[in-house]
Design an enzyme around this catalytic site. Structure first.
Site, mmCIF file in Angstrom:
data_model
loop_
_atom_site.group_PDB
_atom_site.id
_atom_site.type_symbol
_atom_site.label_atom_id
_atom_site.label_comp_id
_atom_site.label_asym_id
_atom_site.label_seq_id
_atom_site.Cartn_x
_atom_site.Cartn_y
_atom_site.Cartn_z
ATOM 1 N N GLY A 44 0.791 -1.230 0.000
ATOM 2 C CA GLY A 44 0.000 0.000 0.000
ATOM 3 C C GLY A 44 0.817 1.271 0.000
ATOM 4 N N GLU A 167 9.643 5.127 -5.578
ATOM 5 C CA GLU A 167 10.570 4.138 -6.149
ATOM 6 C C GLU A 167 11.417 4.786 -7.250
ATOM 7 O OE1 GLU A 167 10.983 1.261 -4.906
ATOM 8 O OE2 GLU A 167 9.112 0.500 -4.056
#
Length: 277
Positions: A44, A167
């Site tokens: 999540g 990321e």
């Protein structure tokens, strides 16, 4: 410290899915800090990142930016996105311009920035990330690290209070990763820009001021890196590996090397071994 983002009991469910991706998550982000949100794929963490700047809206709860702008409010959504910029995983998916300066200008045009101010902001932002020599370069000709620095420049030109790295270094080689992290670290330390790093790379999270561990859509733990990364069972249950330096220090302890503790960074471990020599 003053909160710049407050997440209050947020639940989020993607259409067509039975189970919530996020369940009653609450979180405060302090102004000027470096916060790392770590978790396995599906935990999540990236969904939470998108909620922080209004790319997604919560089904329940609220996200408040600067104490007054809420992602629950359609009137505030553009101001939220201006204040909270996001750098995504793949830099190639972020480029729309035929040159570096055109790409940065595109975002400013969407916010209605006048041309004279736009030129000023473009020059300032590329200088801040060390890319002023590449203004007329085509983005696809840049290295991965350079592309991400341009993406960061595009966010900086919008004058955000917060940068989210979703990321953002996972597709880069080691040199590109170092370039990007050094650039963002300088922005955080010298200019006070709040940084939220979404990552599954615990080595990257070691240098954060604070770490949040996500597990199955819930906040499993929160604290300083030195406290979080000593909790082996917590990390393993969240699908995360231990930092390399910690695993190596534990292996050395098992082999009878007399170390004081498990060391989080390679530098700490090398210094401790050097003292034993």
């Amino acid at each position: 410290m003053e909160n710049i983002i407050s997440v209050k009991d947020v639940t989020f469910l993607y259409p067509g899915e039975e189970n919530s991706t996020l369940k009653n998550v609450s979180l405060d982000v302090n102004q000027g800090e470096w916060l790392s949100i770590v978790g396995h794929n599906g935990s999540g963490k990236s969904t939470l990142a998108k909620l922080l700047n209004g790319l997604l809206l919560p089904n329940e709860g609220a996200v408040i930016v600067s104490g007054k702008y809420s992602t629950m409010s359609q009137e505030d959504i553009w101001e939220v996105r201006r204040q909270v910029g996001m750098v995504f995983q793949n830099p190639d998916n972020q480029f729309v311009g035929t040159s570096v300066q055109d790409d940065i200008a595109f975002g400013l045009e969407n916010f209605g920035v006048p041309r004279e101010e736009m030129v000023k902001r473009i020059n300032e932002s590329v200088h801040r990330v060390g890319m002023e020599a590449f203004l007329n370069q085509e983005p696809h000709q840049l290295s991965g690290g350079q592309k991400q620095r341009v993406a960061i420049a595009g966010i900086l030109a919008q004058k955000p209070s917060v940068i989210i790295l979703d990321e953002a270094t996972s597709m880069l080689d080691p040199i590109g990763r170092i370039e990007v992290m050094q650039t963002v670290r300088e922005l955080n330390e010298k200019e006070g820009i709040t940084v939220i790093s979404i990552t599954h790379d615990l080595e990257e999270a070691l240098s954060a001021d604070r770490v949040v561990v996500m597990k199955m859509g819930e906040k499993a733990a929160e604290g300083k890196p030195e406290d979080i990364f000593q909790q082996r069972e917590l990390l393993l249950s969240a699908g995360l590996d231990l930092p390399f330096s910690l695993k190596l220090s534990e292996a050395l302890l098992q082999e009878g090397v007399e170390l004081d503790k498990g060391y989080l960074t390679q530098e700490e471990l090398v210094n401790a071994i050097w003292k034993l020599a």
